[in-house]
Design an enzyme around this catalytic site. Structure first.
Site, PDB file in Angstrom:
ATOM      1  N   GLU A   9      32.345  -3.413  53.842  1.00  0.00           N
ATOM      2  CA  GLU A   9      32.021  -2.051  54.270  1.00  0.00           C
ATOM      3  C   GLU A   9      32.248  -1.961  55.778  1.00  0.00           C
ATOM      4  OE1 GLU A   9      31.298   1.563  55.019  1.00  0.00           O
ATOM      5  OE2 GLU A   9      31.218   0.940  52.907  1.00  0.00           O
ATOM      6  N   ASN A  29      24.062  11.235  62.601  1.00  0.00           N
ATOM      7  CA  ASN A  29      24.662  12.561  62.654  1.00  0.00           C
ATOM      8  C   ASN A  29      25.738  12.775  61.600  1.00  0.00           C
ATOM      9  OD1 ASN A  29      26.605  10.907  63.702  1.00  0.00           O
ATOM     10  ND2 ASN A  29      26.872  12.024  65.625  1.00  0.00           N
ATOM     11  N   ASP A  82      37.602   1.181  46.812  1.00  0.00           N
ATOM     12  CA  ASP A  82      36.896   2.471  46.822  1.00  0.00           C
ATOM     13  C   ASP A  82      36.654   2.895  48.265  1.00  0.00           C
ATOM     14  OD1 ASP A  82      35.678   4.727  45.833  1.00  0.00           O
ATOM     15  OD2 ASP A  82      33.762   3.754  45.402  1.00  0.00           O
ATOM     16  N   ASP A 119      36.922  -3.975  58.068  1.00  0.00           N
ATOM     17  CA  ASP A 119      37.913  -3.146  57.394  1.00  0.00           C
ATOM     18  C   ASP A 119      38.414  -3.911  56.184  1.00  0.00           C
ATOM     19  OD1 ASP A 119      40.178  -0.965  57.418  1.00  0.00           O
ATOM     20  OD2 ASP A 119      41.204  -2.897  57.321  1.00  0.00           O
ATOM     21  N   GLY A 120      38.630  -3.201  55.067  1.00  0.00           N
ATOM     22  CA  GLY A 120      39.003  -3.860  53.830  1.00  0.00           C
ATOM     23  C   GLY A 120      40.267  -4.677  53.935  1.00  0.00           C
TER      24      GLY A 120
END
Length: 223
Positions: free
Chosen positions: A87, A3, A132, A113-114
């Site tokens: 990612e 979605n 990014d 999480d980065g």
């Protein structure tokens, strides 16, 4: 597909879009390594390293991997590079394999999480760290602080490069770019910005090597 995620294919181009105001979050061109977008300019990051050549061994970390656009490009032009990607959305990782042809030999991907990844035992030492990561159209606050860049620096090899994509640049305001550049300067000796033509993207390159711009010029001449 989901979605909030949509994959579109037009000729030889596959793009990933999310439910944000506008824009392309990832792109894959089947017949062209270059994308025509900001990723191509982020590829200048290795040129700030000393003695770059296509056979150079490089360890690269991409925080905000998406479907692997930058990773695929980096692996193509620097085939001896070892690339890890982080990612946060596992669904995007799935799409990267199904529609964007991201191969296991191009990048090892962690679902995380980065910033959390940097404090995990999986994080190593890198020549280049690309940031990014976005939440909708904004950089997550916890990935734009001096503390965050200090954590990245702990994982940089000597002379390593931090490269950041800043989206949503405004013609009337440079506040976001100025803020991140000044924040980086609290940790790194050199910070350079480049406004990507015909886009709202600014790429920031940063290094603790005071002579990284000289290295860039030498590498440009040699290549």
């Amino acid at each position: 597909l989901y979605n909030y995620l949509q994959v579109k294919e037009d000729g030889d181009t596959v793009i990933l879009s999310t439910n944000v105001a506008f824009g392309v979050q990832s792109i894959y061109k089947k017949n062209n390594v270059l994308s025509g977008l900001y990723y191509d300019y982020a590829l200048m990051a290795p040129l700030f390293l000393e003695d770059v050549n296509p056979e150079k061994d490089m360890d690269v970390l991409v925080l905000g991997m998406g479907t692997g656009t930058f990773a695929k490009q980096c692996k193509y032009f620097f085939p001896n590079s070892s690339i890890e990607g982080v990612e946060i959305d596992e669904k995007i990782v799935d799409l990267s394999k199904t529609y964007f042809e991201l191969r296991d030999d191009e990048a090892k991907v962690y679902v995380n999480d980065g910033r959390t990844f940097l404090s995990s035992p999986d994080a190593g030492m890198y020549d280049i760290v690309m940031v990014d990561a976005y939440h909708d159209i904004t950089i997550p606050f916890h990935m734009s602080t001096a503390e965050f860049f200090s954590e990245i620096k702990e994982h940089l090899k000597p002379g390593g490069i931090i490269v950041i994509n800043i989206n949503m640049r405004s013609e009337n305001s440079t506040e976001i770019v100025d803020y991140l550049a000044q924040t980086l300067k609290s940790n790194m000796k050199r910070v350079y910005t480049y406004n990507v033509p015909n886009t709202t993207n600014t790429i920031v390159y940063s290094s603790d090597n005071s002579y990284c711009l000289d290295a860039f010029r030498r590498n440009m001449e040699q290549l």
